[in-house]
Design a protein around this motif. Sequence first.
Motif, PDB file in Angstrom:
ATOM      1  N   PHE A 248      -7.208   5.997  -9.093  1.00  0.00           N
ATOM      2  CA  PHE A 248      -6.503   6.537  -7.933  1.00  0.00           C
ATOM      3  C   PHE A 248      -6.931   5.793  -6.678  1.00  0.00           C
ATOM      4  N   GLY A 249      -5.969   5.185  -5.985  1.00  0.00           N
ATOM      5  CA  GLY A 249      -6.239   4.408  -4.774  1.00  0.00           C
ATOM      6  C   GLY A 249      -6.482   5.300  -3.561  1.00  0.00           C
ATOM      7  N   GLY A 250      -6.784   4.655  -2.430  1.00  0.00           N
ATOM      8  CA  GLY A 250      -7.187   5.366  -1.222  1.00  0.00           C
ATOM      9  C   GLY A 250      -6.212   6.444  -0.748  1.00  0.00           C
ATOM     10  N   THR A 251      -4.910   6.133  -0.706  1.00  0.00           N
ATOM     11  CA  THR A 251      -3.959   7.148  -0.222  1.00  0.00           C
ATOM     12  C   THR A 251      -3.827   8.296  -1.218  1.00  0.00           C
ATOM     13  N   SER A 252      -4.123   8.019  -2.494  1.00  0.00           N
ATOM     14  CA  SER A 252      -3.997   9.061  -3.520  1.00  0.00           C
ATOM     15  C   SER A 252      -5.093  10.121  -3.400  1.00  0.00           C
TER      16      SER A 252
ATOM     17  N   ILE B 280      -2.665   2.843 -13.066  1.00  0.00           N
ATOM     18  CA  ILE B 280      -3.054   2.600 -11.674  1.00  0.00           C
ATOM     19  C   ILE B 280      -2.141   3.464 -10.799  1.00  0.00           C
ATOM     20  N   TYR B 281      -2.702   4.533 -10.243  1.00  0.00           N
ATOM     21  CA  TYR B 281      -1.898   5.424  -9.392  1.00  0.00           C
ATOM     22  C   TYR B 281      -2.021   4.992  -7.941  1.00  0.00           C
ATOM     23  N   THR B 282      -0.864   4.881  -7.269  1.00  0.00           N
ATOM     24  CA  THR B 282      -0.891   4.395  -5.891  1.00  0.00           C
ATOM     25  C   THR B 282       0.166   5.114  -5.053  1.00  0.00           C
ATOM     26  N   ASP B 283       0.507   4.529  -3.885  1.00  0.00           N
ATOM     27  CA  ASP B 283       1.419   5.224  -2.969  1.00  0.00           C
ATOM     28  C   ASP B 283       2.860   4.727  -3.080  1.00  0.00           C
ATOM     29  N   VAL B 284       3.146   3.852  -4.029  1.00  0.00           N
ATOM     30  CA  VAL B 284       4.525   3.439  -4.310  1.00  0.00           C
ATOM     31  C   VAL B 284       4.783   3.721  -5.794  1.00  0.00           C
ATOM     32  N   THR B 285       6.057   3.713  -6.205  1.00  0.00           N
ATOM     33  CA  THR B 285       6.352   4.163  -7.568  1.00  0.00           C
ATOM     34  C   THR B 285       6.230   3.054  -8.615  1.00  0.00           C
TER      35      THR B 285
ATOM     36  N   VAL C 296       5.652  -1.564  -9.289  1.00  0.00           N
ATOM     37  CA  VAL C 296       5.693  -2.920  -8.744  1.00  0.00           C
ATOM     38  C   VAL C 296       7.153  -3.202  -8.389  1.00  0.00           C
ATOM     39  N   PHE C 297       7.388  -3.665  -7.165  1.00  0.00           N
ATOM     40  CA  PHE C 297       8.744  -3.882  -6.666  1.00  0.00           C
ATOM     41  C   PHE C 297       9.078  -5.375  -6.560  1.00  0.00           C
ATOM     42  N   SER C 298      10.374  -5.639  -6.385  1.00  0.00           N
ATOM     43  CA  SER C 298      10.842  -7.026  -6.265  1.00  0.00           C
ATOM     44  C   SER C 298      10.395  -7.665  -4.954  1.00  0.00           C
ATOM     45  N   ALA C 299       9.867  -6.878  -4.017  1.00  0.00           N
ATOM     46  CA  ALA C 299       9.223  -7.363  -2.788  1.00  0.00           C
ATOM     47  C   ALA C 299       8.460  -6.165  -2.240  1.00  0.00           C
ATOM     48  N   ASP C 300       7.568  -6.395  -1.281  1.00  0.00           N
ATOM     49  CA  ASP C 300       6.844  -5.267  -0.688  1.00  0.00           C
ATOM     50  C   ASP C 300       7.858  -4.293  -0.086  1.00  0.00           C
ATOM     51  N   PRO C 301       7.940  -3.061  -0.609  1.00  0.00           N
ATOM     52  CA  PRO C 301       8.948  -2.118  -0.120  1.00  0.00           C
ATOM     53  C   PRO C 301       8.795  -1.780   1.370  1.00  0.00           C
ATOM     54  N   ARG C 302       7.631  -2.063   1.940  1.00  0.00           N
ATOM     55  CA  ARG C 302       7.475  -1.823   3.385  1.00  0.00           C
ATOM     56  C   ARG C 302       8.237  -2.862   4.198  1.00  0.00           C
ATOM     57  N   VAL C 303       8.460  -4.025   3.603  1.00  0.00           N
ATOM     58  CA  VAL C 303       9.147  -5.114   4.317  1.00  0.00           C
ATOM     59  C   VAL C 303      10.630  -5.155   3.929  1.00  0.00           C
TER      60      VAL C 303
ATOM     61  N   GLU D 184       0.757 -14.236 -10.802  1.00  0.00           N
ATOM     62  CA  GLU D 184       1.286 -15.037  -9.692  1.00  0.00           C
ATOM     63  C   GLU D 184       1.584 -14.151  -8.491  1.00  0.00           C
ATOM     64  N   MET D 185       2.116 -12.955  -8.749  1.00  0.00           N
ATOM     65  CA  MET D 185       2.416 -12.048  -7.639  1.00  0.00           C
ATOM     66  C   MET D 185       1.133 -11.616  -6.927  1.00  0.00           C
ATOM     67  N   ALA D 186       0.129 -11.233  -7.715  1.00  0.00           N
ATOM     68  CA  ALA D 186      -1.125 -10.765  -7.108  1.00  0.00           C
ATOM     69  C   ALA D 186      -1.806 -11.897  -6.337  1.00  0.00           C
TER      70      ALA D 186
ATOM     71  N   GLY E 202      -0.040 -12.408  -2.695  1.00  0.00           N
ATOM     72  CA  GLY E 202       0.086 -11.366  -1.676  1.00  0.00           C
ATOM     73  C   GLY E 202       0.659 -10.037  -2.147  1.00  0.00           C
ATOM     74  N   GLY E 203       1.098  -9.945  -3.406  1.00  0.00           N
ATOM     75  CA  GLY E 203       1.616  -8.656  -3.899  1.00  0.00           C
ATOM     76  C   GLY E 203       0.445  -7.726  -4.166  1.00  0.00           C
ATOM     77  N   ARG E 204      -0.098  -7.131  -3.109  1.00  0.00           N
ATOM     78  CA  ARG E 204      -1.432  -6.525  -3.205  1.00  0.00           C
ATOM     79  C   ARG E 204      -1.455  -5.209  -3.975  1.00  0.00           C
ATOM     80  N   VAL E 205      -0.335  -4.831  -4.592  1.00  0.00           N
ATOM     81  CA  VAL E 205      -0.319  -3.570  -5.331  1.00  0.00           C
ATOM     82  C   VAL E 205      -1.352  -3.588  -6.458  1.00  0.00           C
TER      83      VAL E 205
HETATM   84  P1  ADP Z   1      -4.116   1.554  -3.269  1.00  0.00           P
HETATM   85  O1  ADP Z   1      -4.860   2.066  -2.093  1.00  0.00           O
HETATM   86  O2  ADP Z   1      -3.491   2.633  -4.094  1.00  0.00           O
HETATM   87  O3  ADP Z   1      -4.903   0.577  -4.093  1.00  0.00           O
HETATM   88  P2  ADP Z   1      -2.700  -0.656  -2.029  1.00  0.00           P
HETATM   89  O4  ADP Z   1      -2.432  -0.459  -0.578  1.00  0.00           O
HETATM   90  O5  ADP Z   1      -3.827  -1.529  -2.425  1.00  0.00           O
HETATM   91  O6  ADP Z   1      -2.851   0.797  -2.680  1.00  0.00           O
HETATM   92  O7  ADP Z   1      -1.399  -1.193  -2.773  1.00  0.00           O
HETATM   93  C1  ADP Z   1      -0.171  -0.505  -2.646  1.00  0.00           C
HETATM   94  C2  ADP Z   1       0.677  -1.189  -1.593  1.00  0.00           C
HETATM   95  O8  ADP Z   1       1.017  -2.490  -2.017  1.00  0.00           O
HETATM   96  C3  ADP Z   1       2.016  -0.528  -1.334  1.00  0.00           C
HETATM   97  O9  ADP Z   1       1.919   0.506  -0.396  1.00  0.00           O
HETATM   98  C4  ADP Z   1       2.892  -1.681  -0.857  1.00  0.00           C
HETATM   99  O10 ADP Z   1       3.098  -1.677   0.534  1.00  0.00           O
HETATM  100  C5  ADP Z   1       2.089  -2.931  -1.208  1.00  0.00           C
HETATM  101  N1  ADP Z   1       2.881  -3.923  -1.937  1.00  0.00           N
HETATM  102  C6  ADP Z   1       2.955  -5.244  -1.618  1.00  0.00           C
HETATM  103  N2  ADP Z   1       3.792  -5.880  -2.441  1.00  0.00           N
HETATM  104  C7  ADP Z   1       4.252  -4.970  -3.334  1.00  0.00           C
HETATM  105  C8  ADP Z   1       5.156  -5.039  -4.431  1.00  0.00           C
HETATM  106  N3  ADP Z   1       5.735  -6.178  -4.796  1.00  0.00           N
HETATM  107  N4  ADP Z   1       5.401  -3.889  -5.110  1.00  0.00           N
HETATM  108  C9  ADP Z   1       4.828  -2.738  -4.757  1.00  0.00           C
HETATM  109  N5  ADP Z   1       3.962  -2.610  -3.714  1.00  0.00           N
HETATM  110  C10 ADP Z   1       3.681  -3.712  -3.009  1.00  0.00           C
END
Ligand code: ADP
Length: 403
Positions: A8-12, A171-176, A178-185, A202-204, A207-210
Motif C-alpha cells: 500500500f503506497g503513501g496515499t493508500s 501494488i495498491y495505489t491511487d490510480v486504478t 497502469v495507464f497509456s500516459a500519466d492520467p494527471r497529464v 521501459e515505462m518505469a 518516468g512512469g513512476r507508478v
Molecule cells: P504510491 O504512493 O502508491 O506508490 P506513486 O505516486 O508512486 O504512488 O505512483 C502513482 C502515480 O503514478 C499516479 O498517481 C500517477 O499520477 C503516476 N503515474 C505516472 N505515469 C503513470 C501511468 N502511466 N499510469 C498510471 N499512473 C502513472
Amino acid sequence: MPLVVQKFGGTSVADAERIRAVADHVARTRRAGSDVVVVVSAMGKTTDDLVRLAGEVSTSQPARELDVLLSSGERISMSLLCMALAELGVDAVSFTGSQAGIVTDTEHTRAKIVEIRGDRLREVLARGGVPVVAGFQGVSTERDVTTLGRGGSDTTAVALAAALGADECEIYTDVTGVFSADPRVVPEARRLARVSFEEMLEMAATGGRVLALRSVEFARNHAVPLHVRSSFTWEPGTRVDEEDPTMEQAVVTAVTHDTSEAKVTVAGVPDRPGLAARLFRALADRGVNVDMIVQNTAENGTTDISFTVPTGDLETSVAVTEGLLGALDASGVSSDAGVARVSLVGAGMKTHPGVTALMFETLAAAGINIEMISTSSIRISCVVRAERVEDAVRALHAAFELG
Ligand code: ADP
Ligand code: ASP
Ligand code: MG
C-alpha cells in the motif's frame, strides 16, 4: 494456501480512515483463505516532509543519519496498520526492514537488496498471522539502517514476494492501474489490462513512476506476477507479467515523461580514442548514473559530448567533468536543468516502421524542438524543453490514438 503480498503506497495509508480501510481489505483477503504479507509506505507526504526537515537543519546531511530519519515514516504506518488489524481480530505483527531480514549493500539512500532472510515472516505466516513490513528499508551488511531510494516500497514488496514464493504481488495505489500516459497529464489516458515486464521496465525507466524501476527488474528476474490496482475502488487493475506470444502486440502502448534529469555538455573535446572512456569512467566511479549520450560530428577535430544525469547528480557530474577538462583537453562544461524527456513505449515497435517518423512529425507540428534522441528496440525517447513536455505527451497520446 495461496500467498499474496499486498503493498500500500503513501496515499493508500494517508490518514486513520485510509488505514482502517486497508486493514479491512487485508482482513477480508485473509478470511477468504489467502496468506497475506503486507508492505506499507509512509503516510501521505511524510517522506517529503522528512527530506525537507533534514534540509532545514543541515546542508551536509550525513547519508547514514538521513536513512535513519527516512526509514521512520514507514514504521509509523506499519504499527498503526497492525493496531487497526488487531481491532478486526487479525493477528498482525509489524517488522522493520531489518527485523524482516532484508539485507542490503552499504550505499545509503539508494541501497540494493543483497539477501532476504524471511524466517520471522514465515513463522508468523505458519501460525496464521499477517506480517506487516515497513517498505523502502533494510539493514546493511555493516548493520546500519539503509533505504532503497524513492519509491522503494514497491521493491520491498516484489523482493519479499520472490523470497517467500508468493503467487502474486499486488501494488495498491491511487490510480486504478497502469495507464497509456500519466492520467494527471492526459485525462483521457486509458487503463491497460495487461503490460509485459519488458514494456513496464521501459515505462518505469522513463518516468512512469507508478512502479519503481527496481521493483520491475526484480519481478521480471524472478517471474513474480504483479497486479497494480486502486486502494480506493478495489477494482481489478493492470496485470504485469510475461509477454503472451499468442497475442498481437500494440505498436505503441504508452507515452511516458520524466522531468527529473538534467543535461551536461562538454565542449571542444578532441576527436581521439579514449577520452570518452575517461570521462564516463570518472562519472561511474562517483556513482553517477548517466542516461542518454550524444556526441556531435567532429568539426576542426573536436566534438561536443552531451549527456543526461538525474538532477540530484548534476552538481557532482559538473564537478567531475570540470576537474577533467585539462586531462580531456576540452574547452568547457555547461549544464542545463531545464530539460525533460518524452518517450514512446511499445513491444510492437520492433516490427513496425514509421513510429519514429510520426513521433518527430507530431513534435514538429506542436513546435517542440528535439534536443537529444535515444532508442531501444521497444522505446523512442526525445529530450525537449521541460516547459513543453506535457504538451508533447498530450500531442503524442492523441497522434498515436492511445485514448
Ligand atoms: P504510491 O504512493 O502508491 O506508490 P506513486 O505516486 O508512486 O504512488 O505512483 C502513482 C502515480 O503514478 C499516479 O498517481 C500517477 O499520477 C503516476 N503515474 C505516472 N505515469 C503513470 C501511468 N502511466 N499510469 C498510471 N499512473 C502513472
Ligand atoms: N516513502 C518512500 C517514498 O516516498 C518509499 C515509497 O513510498 O515507496 O519514496
Ligand atoms: Mg510509488
